[in-house]
Design a protein around this motif. Structure first.
Motif, short mmCIF file in Angstrom:
data_model
loop_
_atom_site.label_atom_id
_atom_site.label_comp_id
_atom_site.label_asym_id
_atom_site.label_seq_id
_atom_site.Cartn_x
_atom_site.Cartn_y
_atom_site.Cartn_z
N HIS A 265 0.87 -1.18 0.00
CA HIS A 265 0.00 0.00 0.00
C HIS A 265 0.91 1.23 0.00
O HIS A 265 2.13 1.10 0.09
CB HIS A 265 -0.95 0.01 1.20
N HIS B 66 -0.97 -0.99 -6.17
CA HIS B 66 -2.35 -1.15 -6.64
C HIS B 66 -2.87 0.17 -7.20
O HIS B 66 -2.54 1.25 -6.70
CB HIS B 66 -3.24 -1.62 -5.50
N HIS C 198 -3.66 -5.12 -9.87
CA HIS C 198 -5.10 -5.35 -9.75
C HIS C 198 -5.33 -6.73 -9.16
O HIS C 198 -4.44 -7.60 -9.19
CB HIS C 198 -5.79 -5.25 -11.12
N GLU C 199 -6.51 -6.95 -8.66
CA GLU C 199 -6.91 -8.26 -8.15
C GLU C 199 -6.63 -9.33 -9.20
O GLU C 199 -6.98 -9.19 -10.38
CB GLU C 199 -8.40 -8.25 -7.81
N SER D 49 -6.58 -8.20 -3.59
CA SER D 49 -7.01 -6.85 -3.24
C SER D 49 -7.71 -6.90 -1.89
O SER D 49 -8.73 -7.58 -1.73
CB SER D 49 -7.96 -6.30 -4.31
N PRO E 142 -8.71 -4.01 0.43
CA PRO E 142 -8.84 -2.61 0.86
C PRO E 142 -9.36 -2.50 2.29
O PRO E 142 -9.89 -3.45 2.85
CB PRO E 142 -9.87 -2.06 -0.14
N GLY F 109 -6.04 0.92 -1.77
CA GLY F 109 -5.28 0.01 -2.62
C GLY F 109 -4.43 -0.99 -1.87
O GLY F 109 -3.45 -1.50 -2.43
N VAL G 153 -3.01 -4.35 -0.67
CA VAL G 153 -3.01 -5.70 -1.22
C VAL G 153 -2.24 -6.63 -0.31
O VAL G 153 -1.42 -6.21 0.50
CB VAL G 153 -2.38 -5.75 -2.64
N SER H 168 -12.29 -7.46 3.88
CA SER H 168 -10.98 -8.00 3.54
C SER H 168 -10.54 -9.05 4.56
O SER H 168 -9.99 -10.09 4.20
CB SER H 168 -9.95 -6.87 3.45
#
Length: 228
Positions: free
Chosen positions: A56, A80, A123-124, A151, A153, A158, A160, A197
Motif C-alpha cells: 500500500h 495497486h 489489480h486483483e 485486493s 482494501p 489500494g 493488497v 478483507s
C-alpha cells in the motif's frame, strides 16, 4: 525464500522475496527506509531486484523507495491502482495529510518529496509474473506466477496482500497483523472495507503463514474478530 529486514522509524517489515531458489531474481516489498541495510541483504544473498512492490502507499512503507531506485534504477515500482495517488505528482498532499493525522514530523519527510510515478499498476488476480522480463526461464516465470495479488482494501483503498498458495505464504501488509489488523483513519481508510478483507483472509487455509507489515512474522494464519 523470504528475507525480512526491519526498517524505518515505524519499524516496517521490509521483505525480499527470492522468486526461485535457482535464480537471483528478487522483489523488494515495502522499503520503509534503511536502504543500506536492505542493499546489504540483497548483496549477501547475491540477488538482483526486479521490482519494488508496495502492499500500500502509506508513508512509512515507502520512505526508502527513492533510495532503492537509486541503487537499482532498473527496478520497476508496482502499487495497486487505487493507491496510485500515493506516488508521483499527487503524493505530497496525501502524505502531508497522513503524517499530520499520525502526529509525526521529521527531517525524513524529504524522502516523500518528488516520488516517482508507478511503473506497474496492480489489480486483483495479477501475479508477480508481471514483473519478470519477457524471455525469462519458464521456471522463473512459474515461480513468479505463484505469487498472486489479493485486493484487500480497508487500511487504504489500494491495500493488497501477496499470496503464494503453493508455499502457503501470505505477505499481508498492514491489513493483518499478529492478533490485530490495520487502522482505518488515514487517507482513504474504510472500516467496512477492512471487515470484508479480513473475512476474505479468514477463508484461506489455516496452514498459511503470515508475514505482516509490522511486528511478529511467520505466524500461522489467524484473523481476530473485527471491532471497527
Amino acid at each position: 525464500m523470504i528475507y525480512r529486514i526491519e526498517t524505518g522509524i515505524l519499524e516496517v517489515n521490509t521483505y525480499i522475496i527470492q522468486l526461485e531458489k535457482a535464480s537471483d531474481a528478487a522483489v523488494i516489498v515495502d522499503p520503509g527506509g534503511d536502504a543500506d541495510r536492505i542493499a546489504q541483504t540483497v548483496s549477501e544473498k547475491r540477488l538482483a531486484p526486479l521490482a519494488v512492490v508496495l502492499t500500500h502507499g502509506h508513508f512509512d512503507h515507502i520512505l526508502g523507495l527513492k533510495d532503492m531506485l537509486a541503487l537499482y534504477p532498473e527496478a520497476a515500482v508496482a502499487i495497486h491502482e487505487a493507491d496510485r495517488l500515493c506516488l508521483g505528482d499527487t503524493s505530497a498532499q496525501v502524505h502531508a495529510e497522513d503524517t499530520a493525522q499520525a502526529g509525526i514530523r521529521g527531517a525524513w519527510c524529504a524522502c516523500l518529496e518528488r516520488l516517482p510515478e508507478p511503473d506497474v499498476l496492480l489489480h486483483e488476480g495479477d501475479t508477480l509474473n508481471l514483473l519478470v522480463p519477457a524471455g525469462a526461464a519458464a521456471s522463473l516465470q512459474q515461480a513468479a506466477a505463484d505469487w498472486s495479488v489479493l485486493s484487500t482494501p480497508g487500511h487504504s483503498p489500494g491495500s493488497v496482500c501477496l499470496y503464494n498458495a503453493a508455499q502457503g505464504l501470505l505477505i499481508s501488509g498492514d491489513t493483518l497483523f499478529y492478533g490485530s489488523y490495520g487502522r482505518t483513519d488515514l487517507h482513504g481508510g474504510s472500516a467496512e472495507a477492512l471487515r470484508e478483507s479480513l473475512l476474505r483472509l479468514s477463508k484461506l487455509p489455516d496452514t498459511v503463514r503470515v508475514y505482516p507489515g509490522h511486528g511478529p512474522f511467520g505466524f500461522p494464519l489467524f484473523v481476530p474478530p473485527f471491532y471497527g
